[in-house]
Scaffold this motif. Sequence first.
Motif, PDB file in Angstrom:
ATOM      1  N   LYS A  59       0.865  -1.191   0.000  1.00  0.00           N
ATOM      2  CA  LYS A  59       0.000   0.000   0.000  1.00  0.00           C
ATOM      3  C   LYS A  59       0.896   1.233   0.000  1.00  0.00           C
ATOM      4  O   LYS A  59       1.302   1.728   1.044  1.00  0.00           O
ATOM      5  CB  LYS A  59      -0.907  -0.021   1.223  1.00  0.00           C
ATOM      6  CG  LYS A  59      -1.917   1.086   1.250  1.00  0.00           C
ATOM      7  CD  LYS A  59      -2.803   0.971   2.480  1.00  0.00           C
ATOM      8  CE  LYS A  59      -3.647   2.217   2.618  1.00  0.00           C
ATOM      9  NZ  LYS A  59      -4.189   2.339   3.958  1.00  0.00           N
ATOM     10  N   PHE A  60       1.195   1.722  -1.196  1.00  0.00           N
ATOM     11  CA  PHE A  60       2.059   2.885  -1.340  1.00  0.00           C
ATOM     12  C   PHE A  60       1.358   4.129  -0.789  1.00  0.00           C
ATOM     13  O   PHE A  60       0.149   4.261  -0.919  1.00  0.00           O
ATOM     14  CB  PHE A  60       2.403   3.066  -2.823  1.00  0.00           C
ATOM     15  CG  PHE A  60       3.549   3.981  -3.073  1.00  0.00           C
ATOM     16  CD1 PHE A  60       4.815   3.684  -2.611  1.00  0.00           C
ATOM     17  CD2 PHE A  60       3.366   5.154  -3.761  1.00  0.00           C
ATOM     18  CE1 PHE A  60       5.886   4.531  -2.849  1.00  0.00           C
ATOM     19  CE2 PHE A  60       4.425   6.011  -4.005  1.00  0.00           C
ATOM     20  CZ  PHE A  60       5.681   5.695  -3.545  1.00  0.00           C
ATOM     21  N   GLU A  61       2.115   5.011  -0.169  1.00  0.00           N
ATOM     22  CA  GLU A  61       1.624   6.239   0.451  1.00  0.00           C
ATOM     23  C   GLU A  61       0.718   5.945   1.643  1.00  0.00           C
ATOM     24  O   GLU A  61      -0.447   6.329   1.696  1.00  0.00           O
ATOM     25  CB  GLU A  61       0.956   7.160  -0.575  1.00  0.00           C
ATOM     26  CG  GLU A  61       1.938   7.663  -1.621  1.00  0.00           C
ATOM     27  CD  GLU A  61       1.367   8.707  -2.558  1.00  0.00           C
ATOM     28  OE1 GLU A  61       0.145   8.714  -2.801  1.00  0.00           O
ATOM     29  OE2 GLU A  61       2.151   9.524  -3.058  1.00  0.00           O
ATOM     30  N   THR A  62       1.283   5.252   2.616  1.00  0.00           N
ATOM     31  CA  THR A  62       0.625   4.966   3.887  1.00  0.00           C
ATOM     32  C   THR A  62       0.968   6.081   4.866  1.00  0.00           C
ATOM     33  O   THR A  62       2.069   6.625   4.824  1.00  0.00           O
ATOM     34  CB  THR A  62       1.141   3.614   4.441  1.00  0.00           C
ATOM     35  OG1 THR A  62       0.851   2.592   3.492  1.00  0.00           O
ATOM     36  CG2 THR A  62       0.502   3.264   5.765  1.00  0.00           C
ATOM     37  N   GLU A  63       0.039   6.417   5.752  1.00  0.00           N
ATOM     38  CA  GLU A  63       0.314   7.420   6.774  1.00  0.00           C
ATOM     39  C   GLU A  63       1.630   7.092   7.485  1.00  0.00           C
ATOM     40  O   GLU A  63       1.820   5.961   7.924  1.00  0.00           O
ATOM     41  CB  GLU A  63      -0.814   7.478   7.799  1.00  0.00           C
ATOM     42  CG  GLU A  63      -2.094   8.105   7.283  1.00  0.00           C
ATOM     43  CD  GLU A  63      -1.973   9.597   7.030  1.00  0.00           C
ATOM     44  OE1 GLU A  63      -1.512  10.334   7.918  1.00  0.00           O
ATOM     45  OE2 GLU A  63      -2.356  10.019   5.929  1.00  0.00           O
TER      46      GLU A  63
END
Length: 96
Positions: A59-63
Amino acid sequence: METITAKQVEGAVDNSTDQVIAGVKYFTSPVNFFPSEPNQFECMRIEGLYLYWLKDLTKFETEGDMRIGPSVNFSCPTLQEFNGGSWRERNPNDLV
């Protein structure tokens, strides 16, 4: 007899002793590096002009993901964190 390049030979790059490997590498897709003991980040990824530390590779661009790359606001690379749905730059003069 046909020549086999070193990258095709099993064990050509020794990962148990110090080595110096010279050359220029070109990657046509992102490159991922996985730590032997993942703690805070699952992998380091090089993509384009950015160096990422990802919490979840699937999951690219995770918090909380971090990256270093070109700045929009400063004339230098900056440390950026994915927070609130977008990449937020840290001022290069601020201490981490």
